[in-house]
Design a protein around this motif. Structure first.
Motif, short mmCIF file in Angstrom:
data_model
loop_
_atom_site.label_atom_id
_atom_site.label_comp_id
_atom_site.label_asym_id
_atom_site.label_seq_id
_atom_site.Cartn_x
_atom_site.Cartn_y
_atom_site.Cartn_z
N LEU A 1 0.81 -1.21 0.00
CA LEU A 1 0.00 0.00 0.00
C LEU A 1 0.84 1.27 0.00
O LEU A 1 0.43 2.29 -0.54
CB LEU A 1 -0.92 0.02 1.24
N LEU A 2 2.03 1.19 0.63
CA LEU A 2 2.82 2.39 0.83
C LEU A 2 4.30 2.04 0.90
O LEU A 2 4.67 1.00 1.46
CB LEU A 2 2.39 3.08 2.14
N VAL A 3 5.13 2.90 0.31
CA VAL A 3 6.58 2.78 0.42
C VAL A 3 7.08 4.01 1.16
O VAL A 3 6.89 5.15 0.70
CB VAL A 3 7.24 2.68 -0.97
N ARG A 4 7.71 3.78 2.32
CA ARG A 4 8.27 4.89 3.09
C ARG A 4 9.77 4.94 2.83
O ARG A 4 10.51 4.03 3.20
CB ARG A 4 7.98 4.68 4.58
N ARG A 5 10.22 6.02 2.19
CA ARG A 5 11.63 6.19 1.79
C ARG A 5 12.15 7.47 2.43
O ARG A 5 11.86 8.56 1.95
CB ARG A 5 11.72 6.22 0.28
N GLY A 6 12.84 7.29 3.55
CA GLY A 6 13.29 8.47 4.30
C GLY A 6 12.08 9.20 4.87
O GLY A 6 11.25 8.62 5.55
N ASP A 7 11.96 10.50 4.53
CA ASP A 7 10.82 11.30 4.98
C ASP A 7 9.70 11.31 3.95
O ASP A 7 8.69 11.98 4.14
CB ASP A 7 11.26 12.75 5.25
N GLU A 8 9.87 10.54 2.87
CA GLU A 8 8.90 10.56 1.78
C GLU A 8 8.00 9.33 1.83
O GLU A 8 8.45 8.21 2.06
CB GLU A 8 9.65 10.61 0.44
N ASP A 9 6.69 9.55 1.63
CA ASP A 9 5.73 8.46 1.52
C ASP A 9 5.30 8.34 0.06
O ASP A 9 4.80 9.31 -0.54
CB ASP A 9 4.50 8.72 2.40
N ILE A 10 5.50 7.16 -0.53
CA ILE A 10 5.22 6.94 -1.95
C ILE A 10 4.08 5.94 -2.09
O ILE A 10 4.11 4.85 -1.51
CB ILE A 10 6.48 6.38 -2.66
N ILE A 11 3.04 6.32 -2.86
CA ILE A 11 1.98 5.39 -3.23
C ILE A 11 2.48 4.62 -4.45
O ILE A 11 2.62 5.20 -5.54
CB ILE A 11 0.66 6.11 -3.56
N PRO A 12 2.79 3.33 -4.31
CA PRO A 12 3.50 2.63 -5.39
C PRO A 12 2.57 2.13 -6.49
O PRO A 12 1.37 1.92 -6.28
CB PRO A 12 4.13 1.46 -4.65
#
Length: 530
Positions: free
Chosen positions: A500-511
């Motif tokens: 559902l979600l990729v958390r990369r550092g401070d960024e939240d990505i809807i994949p």
């Protein structure tokens, strides 16, 4: 030795869980399984747990009954029972006395018992068991007409104190230590001290729960746990009815609003369930097959009299004068009067508090409870349908404090970035669904309640509220991407669940399926239960 004992506890718990699932599927009250389990371990188990100390069993079960009484009040919604409170209180008091008296007369003249022992048995089995009834109603989602469920709930939850007083009086009479003056004082003291202590302890507890600043999460649960014990111990020390006090404290606390109340419902639901399991398991440990064989015939006769004469006579005598309860409803209320945990505790009290009884009251009560929760309890849904008392639109869960009248809401937030599609737009321009509400906008040091024309700006933090999503078939988990998976697309993880979600550092990505993973990414995955 301790290791063997701990392993035995593990086996008992696992067996209890298995029996709970089996009994739920076949429609038999779960507590019946624990009686059978106790009998197996007490008589024919690989390591028999032989228990023959009625005094120890009484103390153990009396403590367990405290939490059953407390939660009987705590779990009852005043809003639901208020329309039938007069009828319920009369059934829980006068109804108990009538049931005990009629049963005592039956034992005296039909079974030719001694007077004292006849009415002692009547007192022991005079109360009804809320847990047994509502385990059936809840598991079958059986809605009932005309406030029948709330009446059964309050009557069954509050009639044990009266039965306890009658049992204590009859134990004194059977032991020859009672006088008219002592009985009169016992009645006044039990009711007055019990009620006053219950009200006072509840007021103090509510004040403490609202004002105390508990720095460690969960200590409010320990506080209420201590309050439940004090609700019994304080009035009992002063000569009052501890069970009446515990019920009053439970009801007053259960119908107040304070922080952490919802978690208490779950906690005490588990504690009460454990207390009932303990009582029924101890009942099974104390039972002896040879004694039960001798007790079965009088138990069948008393059970039939309770079901067909004593209980219906009490219910009809109390409810008919109100003029608003038809015969089919009164018949169902009569049939729903199951004997359970309290009767077991009072029977053990009778054995421990008297000497040289000619009648084996414990074994007879064992059989009565067994007949009641197995045969009578299993037939409640069928009888309710035959009497045309079921209501498809009624929700039996409304009777309990863990019922939520509305849909629970969940808060979240969104930070508006300069390149966000929401930047520079008013709330009305966002086209949000009705189930999603913008509750608050945090802008610098300001807290703004948004309206339709409120314009969002970069740097705003928007607080959102929407309906909670509850899914019993799946769960969320968070996992880290290791070096071996770096550079691979999200689509290759389909067998492990939905990302559902990729958390990369401070960024939240809807994949999307072709989103490439990087080492150290945190994935929020929706996984189906197997």
């Amino acid at each position: 030795m301790m290791t063997h004992f701990l392993l035995l506890i593990v086996v008992v718990i696992i067996t209890c869980i298995w029996l709970n699932n089996v009994s739920s599927r076949i429609g038999v009250p779960t507590l019946l399984a624990f009686i059978v389990l106790g009998m197996i371990y007490g008589n024919v188990g690989a390591i028999p747990l032989y228990l023959d100390d009625h005094v120890f069993a009484k103390e153990l079960c009396c403590v367990a009954l405290i939490f059953i009484m407390f939660y009987g009040g705590f779990g009852t919604r005043w809003e639901a029972v208020k329309p039938v409170v007069r009828e319920s209180v009369l059934l829980a008091s006068a109804g108990v006395v009538m049931t005990a008296g009629l049963t005592g007369l039956f034992c005296r003249f039909a079974l030719h018992w001694d007077w004292a022992e006849s009415f002692l048995l009547g007192a022991v089995v005079s109360s009804t068991d809320a847990a047994s009834v509502f385990s059936i109603l809840r598991s079958k989602k059986l809605g009932l007409k005309n406030n029948t469920a709330p009446m059964l709930e309050m009557e069954s939850g509050s009639n044990d104190p009266c039965a306890y007083m009658l049992t204590a009086i009859m134990i004194s009479l059977a032991g020859g230590s009672a006088s008219t003056a002592s009985i009169a004082w016992m009645l006044v003291a039990q009711i007055t001290i019990g009620a006053l202590c219950g009200w006072g302890i509840a007021r103090l507890a509510i004040l403490a729960l609202r004002r105390a600043r508990l720095l460690t999460e969960g200590f409010d649960t320990l506080l209420v746990f201590a309050v439940a014990i004090a609700a019994y111990a304080v009035p009992d020390l002063l000569g009052g009815n501890g069970y009446l006090s515990a019920y009053i404290v439970g009801m007053l606390l259960g119908n107040e609003d304070f922080r952490g109340k919802k978690s208490l419902v779950g906690f005490f639901d588990g504690v009460t369930g454990l207390a009932q399991v303990l009582i029924f398991f101890v009942l099974g440990l104390l039972a002896r097959p040879a004694d039960l064989q001798r007790a079965i015939l009088p138990a069948l006769a008393i059970s039939a009299f309770l079901l067909l004469v004593a209980r219906p006579a009490a219910v009809f005598a109390i409810l008919t004068p109100f003029g608003k309860y038809p015969a089919n409803q009164q018949s169902l209320i009569s049939f729903g009067g199951l004997r359970g945990a309290a009767s077991i505790v009072f029977a053990i009290m009778a054995i421990a508090g008297t000497g040289g009884l000619q009648v084996d009251i414990f074994s007879i009560v064992f059989c009565i409870v067994l007949i009641s929760i197995s045969l009578q309890g299993s037939l409640i849904p069928c009888v309710a349908r035959k009497l045309k008392m079921t209501d498809a639109d009624a929700n039996v869960l409304r009777t309990f404090n863990d019922y939520s009248e509305g849909t629970e809401m969940q808060f979240g937030h969104i930070d508006i970035a300069p390149e966000s599609s929401w930047e520079g737009k008013s709330v009305m321009e966002l086209g949000l669904p009705k189930t999603l509400l913008l509750a608050l906008v945090l802008r610098g040091g300001e807290r703004l309640v948004p309206h339709g024309d409120t314009v969002l700006h970069a740097g705003d933090r928007v607080i959102l509220v929407t309906k909670t999503y509850a899914d019993t078939e799946s769960f969320l988990l968070e996992k880290s991407v290791k070096k071996s998976r770096a550079g691979r697309p999200v689509s290759e993880l389909a067998s492990e669940g939905l990302v559902l979600l990729v958390r990369r550092g401070d960024e939240d990505i809807i994949p999307s399926g072709d989103t490439l993973l990087q080492e150290g990414d945190r994935l929020v995955v929706l996984k189906a239960k197997k």
